[in-house]
Design a protein around this motif. Structure first.
Motif, PDB file in Angstrom:
ATOM      1  N   GLY A 181       0.808  -1.209   0.000  1.00 24.61           N
ATOM      2  CA  GLY A 181       0.000   0.000   0.000  1.00 24.61           C
ATOM      3  C   GLY A 181       0.846   1.266   0.000  1.00 24.61           C
ATOM      4  N   MET A 182       0.307   2.299  -0.616  1.00 26.62           N
ATOM      5  CA  MET A 182       0.927   3.621  -0.618  1.00 26.62           C
ATOM      6  C   MET A 182      -0.157   4.646  -0.302  1.00 26.62           C
ATOM      7  SD  MET A 182       3.330   3.311  -4.025  1.00 26.62           S
ATOM      8  CE  MET A 182       4.666   4.379  -3.445  1.00 26.62           C
ATOM      9  N   GLY A 183       0.233   5.744   0.321  1.00 30.10           N
ATOM     10  CA  GLY A 183      -0.783   6.709   0.696  1.00 30.10           C
ATOM     11  C   GLY A 183      -0.247   8.105   0.876  1.00 30.10           C
ATOM     12  N   TRP A 184      -1.197   9.022   0.978  1.00 23.60           N
ATOM     13  CA  TRP A 184      -0.885  10.429   1.238  1.00 23.60           C
ATOM     14  C   TRP A 184      -1.606  10.867   2.508  1.00 23.60           C
ATOM     15  CZ3 TRP A 184       2.659  13.244  -1.344  1.00 23.60           C
ATOM     16  CH2 TRP A 184       3.079  12.782  -2.579  1.00 23.60           C
TER      17      TRP A 184
ATOM     18  N   TYR B  87       1.357   9.134  -6.853  1.00 18.30           N
ATOM     19  CA  TYR B  87       0.996  10.491  -7.217  1.00 18.30           C
ATOM     20  C   TYR B  87      -0.303  10.910  -6.523  1.00 18.30           C
ATOM     21  CZ  TYR B  87       4.128   9.296 -11.080  1.00 18.30           C
ATOM     22  OH  TYR B  87       5.193   8.869 -11.821  1.00 18.30           O
ATOM     23  N   LEU B  88      -0.466  12.202  -6.385  1.00 13.85           N
ATOM     24  CA  LEU B  88      -1.736  12.743  -5.906  1.00 13.85           C
ATOM     25  C   LEU B  88      -2.084  13.938  -6.782  1.00 13.85           C
ATOM     26  CD1 LEU B  88      -3.927  12.397  -3.701  1.00 13.85           C
ATOM     27  CD2 LEU B  88      -2.764  14.229  -2.442  1.00 13.85           C
TER      28      LEU B  88
ATOM     29  N   SER C 173      -2.780   7.781  -7.638  1.00 10.40           N
ATOM     30  CA  SER C 173      -2.388   6.769  -8.611  1.00 10.40           C
ATOM     31  C   SER C 173      -0.950   6.355  -8.322  1.00 10.40           C
ATOM     32  CB  SER C 173      -2.514   7.303 -10.047  1.00 10.40           C
ATOM     33  OG  SER C 173      -1.660   8.421 -10.243  1.00 10.40           O
ATOM     34  N   ARG C 174      -0.497   5.316  -8.987  1.00  8.60           N
ATOM     35  CA  ARG C 174       0.862   4.854  -8.761  1.00  8.60           C
ATOM     36  C   ARG C 174       1.447   4.291 -10.034  1.00  8.60           C
ATOM     37  NH1 ARG C 174       0.425   0.353  -4.250  1.00  8.60           N
ATOM     38  NH2 ARG C 174       2.536  -0.254  -4.931  1.00  8.60           N
ATOM     39  N   ASP C 175       2.767   4.361 -10.122  1.00  3.93           N
ATOM     40  CA  ASP C 175       3.515   3.758 -11.213  1.00  3.93           C
ATOM     41  C   ASP C 175       4.459   2.759 -10.565  1.00  3.93           C
ATOM     42  OD1 ASP C 175       5.357   3.075 -13.199  1.00  3.93           O
ATOM     43  OD2 ASP C 175       5.239   5.037 -14.150  1.00  3.93           O
TER      44      ASP C 175
END
Length: 121
Positions: free
Chosen positions: A33-36, A79-80, A70-72
């Motif tokens: 997981g990734m987040g802001w 990204y946000l 989104s993510r790469d």
């Protein structure tokens, strides 16, 4: 040593847009997981958006319909995209990622860095 490096903050007028990026670097075997997150002056840090490695997303109610995460995976970057920005979006924005390292899965965050987003006319 894994690091998260952010970019893209700045000053924007209400109604404007900004795109934040957060790139993970170092010896990385995978990212879950990734987040802001964000923290405004005098307020607690709050989750803004997060995305799983499969692409599932969820958002804070206050940003739904305006922000897109989104993510790469090839670039280990999240990204946000922030549209229709409001003064109440003013905060320091941080990213977080759960990363597979040589020592196993670890949670990393840019709490000591962050990027300032200021929405003001």
């Amino acid at each position: 040593q894994v690091q998260l490096v952010e970019s893209g903050g700045g000053l924007v007028q209400p109604g404007g847009s900004l795109r934040l990026s957060c790139a993970a670097s170092g010896i990385i075997f995978g990212i879950n997981g990734m987040g802001w997150y964000r923290q405004a002056p005098g307020k607690q840090r709050e989750l803004v958006a997060r995305i799983t490695n499969g692409g599932s997303t969820n958002y804070a109610d206050s940003v739904k319909g305006r922000f897109t995460i989104s993510r790469d995976n090839a670039k280990n970057t999240v990204y946000l995209q922030m549209n229709s920005l409001k003064p109440e979006d003013t905060a320091v924005y941080y990213c977080n990622a759960v990363i597979a390292t040589a020592e196993g899965w670890r949670s990393f965050a840019s709490w000591g860095q962050g990027t300032q987003v200021t929405v003001s006319s």
